[in-house]
Design a protein around this motif. Structure first.
Motif, mmCIF file in Angstrom:
data_model
loop_
_atom_site.group_PDB
_atom_site.id
_atom_site.type_symbol
_atom_site.label_atom_id
_atom_site.label_comp_id
_atom_site.label_asym_id
_atom_site.label_seq_id
_atom_site.Cartn_x
_atom_site.Cartn_y
_atom_site.Cartn_z
ATOM 1 N N GLN A 131 -90.259 23.968 -19.385
ATOM 2 C CA GLN A 131 -88.875 23.789 -19.800
ATOM 3 C C GLN A 131 -88.706 24.064 -21.287
ATOM 4 O OE1 GLN A 131 -87.160 20.096 -18.519
ATOM 5 N NE2 GLN A 131 -87.357 20.580 -16.330
ATOM 6 N N GLN A 134 -83.818 19.039 -23.081
ATOM 7 C CA GLN A 134 -83.042 18.102 -22.271
ATOM 8 C C GLN A 134 -81.924 18.842 -21.530
ATOM 9 O OE1 GLN A 134 -83.479 14.950 -21.467
ATOM 10 N NE2 GLN A 134 -81.602 14.985 -20.206
ATOM 11 N N SER A 136 -83.379 20.744 -18.652
ATOM 12 C CA SER A 136 -83.668 19.841 -17.543
ATOM 13 C C SER A 136 -82.422 19.572 -16.715
ATOM 14 C CB SER A 136 -84.236 18.522 -18.077
ATOM 15 O OG SER A 136 -84.476 17.605 -17.028
ATOM 16 N N GLU A 137 -81.296 19.363 -17.405
ATOM 17 C CA GLU A 137 -80.050 19.077 -16.697
ATOM 18 C C GLU A 137 -79.568 20.304 -15.917
ATOM 19 O OE1 GLU A 137 -77.433 17.732 -19.723
ATOM 20 O OE2 GLU A 137 -78.532 15.847 -20.080
ATOM 21 N N GLN A 160 -81.772 20.839 -12.828
ATOM 22 C CA GLN A 160 -81.411 19.895 -11.777
ATOM 23 C C GLN A 160 -80.145 20.352 -11.060
ATOM 24 O OE1 GLN A 160 -83.174 17.059 -10.682
ATOM 25 N NE2 GLN A 160 -81.698 17.445 -9.022
ATOM 26 N N THR A 198 -87.884 23.183 -6.668
ATOM 27 C CA THR A 198 -88.864 22.502 -7.515
ATOM 28 C C THR A 198 -90.105 22.212 -6.699
ATOM 29 O OG1 THR A 198 -87.096 21.457 -8.786
ATOM 30 C CG2 THR A 198 -89.295 20.507 -8.982
ATOM 31 N N ARG A 236 -93.697 19.000 -11.097
ATOM 32 C CA ARG A 236 -93.340 19.103 -12.505
ATOM 33 C C ARG A 236 -93.849 20.416 -13.104
ATOM 34 N NH1 ARG A 236 -91.578 15.712 -16.359
ATOM 35 N NH2 ARG A 236 -92.214 16.090 -18.521
ATOM 36 N N TYR A 295 -91.362 25.879 -10.762
ATOM 37 C CA TYR A 295 -90.056 26.190 -10.192
ATOM 38 C C TYR A 295 -90.059 27.625 -9.673
ATOM 39 C CZ TYR A 295 -88.942 22.345 -13.381
ATOM 40 O OH TYR A 295 -88.941 21.150 -14.055
#
Length: 270
Positions: free
Chosen positions: A38, A50, A53-54, A57, A67, A70, A73
């Motif tokens: 990420q 961050q 990440s959003e 998702q 996914t 961790r 992807y």
């Protein structure tokens, strides 16, 4: 949405920062999958980890990304389809801009041979290596003036029609020995003056070459940057005599060949 001639295209990826980020993130995942950091995506897209990440998702919830633990992807078929559709939209829009917008506003600058009014049709010609515009667009190459201009002033022109046809200027290279091999003293004055009289410009490269021109009573038209200047002058229809010191010869001949320009070599080395 309408793009003023580009057709009905969904260009939210250009107008929305959110969609632009989603597009770039999907591209970054597709490029690196399945092991995707990420932080790498954040650095590529220019947003925080961050925020990545959003977005990931959100793309996962929409079925565009899967996914697999961790940091692992993959872009789904639906995600690929979304990318393709947005890429096609961008490609078509870019083509529209290039062909319909930029193509119509492309301008050149010419020298007015007489007074010209804006929106007047003009004939274009190459005179002494310079693009010139003449009132009354009845020649083989025409354009429309976009500015007023008096004789001798620069004038903007656009909407070109026709094709410039002019011959490449002849290039003759007179090779001058270096000083340790005789320098300018090895070149007959008559050789230099005769060759110079047959050309529009005289260019010199190297001190020995300059001395050769001066000893023949010639003031060079070009002294610096001749490796680039001589091919450009020739391409504009100007014939050039190049006096070049032997240690600079290969650089000049190489640049001429790169530009597809032939030349005649006169070698004064013993």
């Amino acid at each position: 949405m309408s793009t003023n001639g580009a057709g009905e295209r969904d260009l939210r990826v250009l107008k929305s920062k959110r969609d632009a980020s989603r597009y770039q993130i999907l591209v970054a995942i597709a490029d690196r999958q399945p092991a995707v950091s990420q932080q790498e995506i954040a650095d590529t897209v220019g947003i925080t980890a961050q925020a990545v990440s959003e977005y990931v998702q959100e793309l996962t919830d929409e079925g565009y990304v899967e996914t697999q633990g961790r940091g692992r992807y993959t872009v789904t078929k639906e995600g690929v389809d979304w990318l393709i559709s947005r890429t096609d939209d961008l490609r078509d829009f870019a083509r529209f801009v290039a062909e319909e917008i930029i193509g119509h506003v492309e301008t050149e600058t010419a020298i007015a041979t007489d007074d010209i009014a804006a929106n007047e049709s003009v004939t274009l010609s190459m005179i002494d290596g310079t693009l010139c515009a003449t009132p009354n667009g009845s020649g083989s190459v025409t354009a429309i003036a976009i500015t007023d201009a008096n004789e001798g002033q620069d004038v903007g022109v656009t909407d070109f029609e026709g094709l410039h046809e002019y011959e490449i200027g002849a290039v003759t290279i007179l090779v001058v020995p270096e000083i340790r091999n005789g320098g300018s003293r090895s070149v007959e004055r008559e050789t230099t003056t005769t060759l110079a009289s047959d050309h529009d410009y005289v260019a010199v490269a190297g001190t020995e070459a300059l001395a050769t021109a001066q000893s023949a009573g010639i003031t060079p038209d070009l002294r610096f940057g001749t490796a680039s200047a001589v091919p450009e002058a020739s391409a504009r229809g100007i014939s050039v005599l190049l006096l070049v010191t032997e240690n600079r010869l290969s650089n000049h001949t190489e640049r001429l060949r790169e530009n597809g320009i032939g030349y005649e070599l006169v070698d004064e080395r013993g």
